[in-house]
Design a protein around this motif. Sequence first.
Motif, PDB file in Angstrom:
ATOM      1  N   UNK A 169       8.194  -6.991  29.985  1.00  0.00           N
ATOM      2  CA  UNK A 169       7.573  -7.693  28.853  1.00  0.00           C
ATOM      3  C   UNK A 169       6.750  -6.789  27.950  1.00  0.00           C
ATOM      4  N   UNK A 170       6.364  -5.643  28.418  1.00  0.00           N
ATOM      5  CA  UNK A 170       5.677  -4.655  27.582  1.00  0.00           C
ATOM      6  C   UNK A 170       6.611  -3.457  27.443  1.00  0.00           C
ATOM      7  N   UNK A 171       6.853  -3.042  26.219  1.00  0.00           N
ATOM      8  CA  UNK A 171       7.687  -1.869  25.984  1.00  0.00           C
ATOM      9  C   UNK A 171       6.993  -0.634  26.519  1.00  0.00           C
TER      10      UNK A 171
END
Length: 175
Positions: A169-171
């Motif tokens: 969900x977080x790059x």
Amino acid sequence: MNVLNIIKKRKSIRSFTGEKISETELQSILIAAQAAPVGMGAYNNITLTVIKNEELLKKIDENAAKTFNREGHMLYGAPMLIVVSTKLAGSPMDNVAYSNAATIVENMVLEAVELGVGACHIWGTIIALAGNANLVKELNLPEGFSPVCAVALGKTIEVYEEREIPTDRITITII
């Protein structure tokens, strides 16, 4: 308890029973705040205000609802609010002040999870508070301090349960 397990259980509690936490629980949460790292060790640029006064909590809640034109309670009925205030310079260096405050709140929230105390990191209500000079005066802050964030605390019937955390969900870029 393992720190990663606590982090996996952490969530924002938005339903409180109205029952206050014990003095022992409060002191443990305040110790967690004191343990937070602060940029350049400038702990003198931070102050905490523990609000238990129901009338003041109601004013803060109503002010936020009015500011954001919302129905309901933006403090979710929490019987306690710990406001983190700091010195702001009006420059990019304020990033440090906001980061310090957020780190302090996260430490308090993680300790609340460990204790089974309901906790919610509060931003919008504090933005509204900071814009109301009369309410800010009621916090009795030292000269030059501004409220920037807070944690709402109280007993809850919600349970902290470990959850699966998506790993995408977080790059993430590795260089």
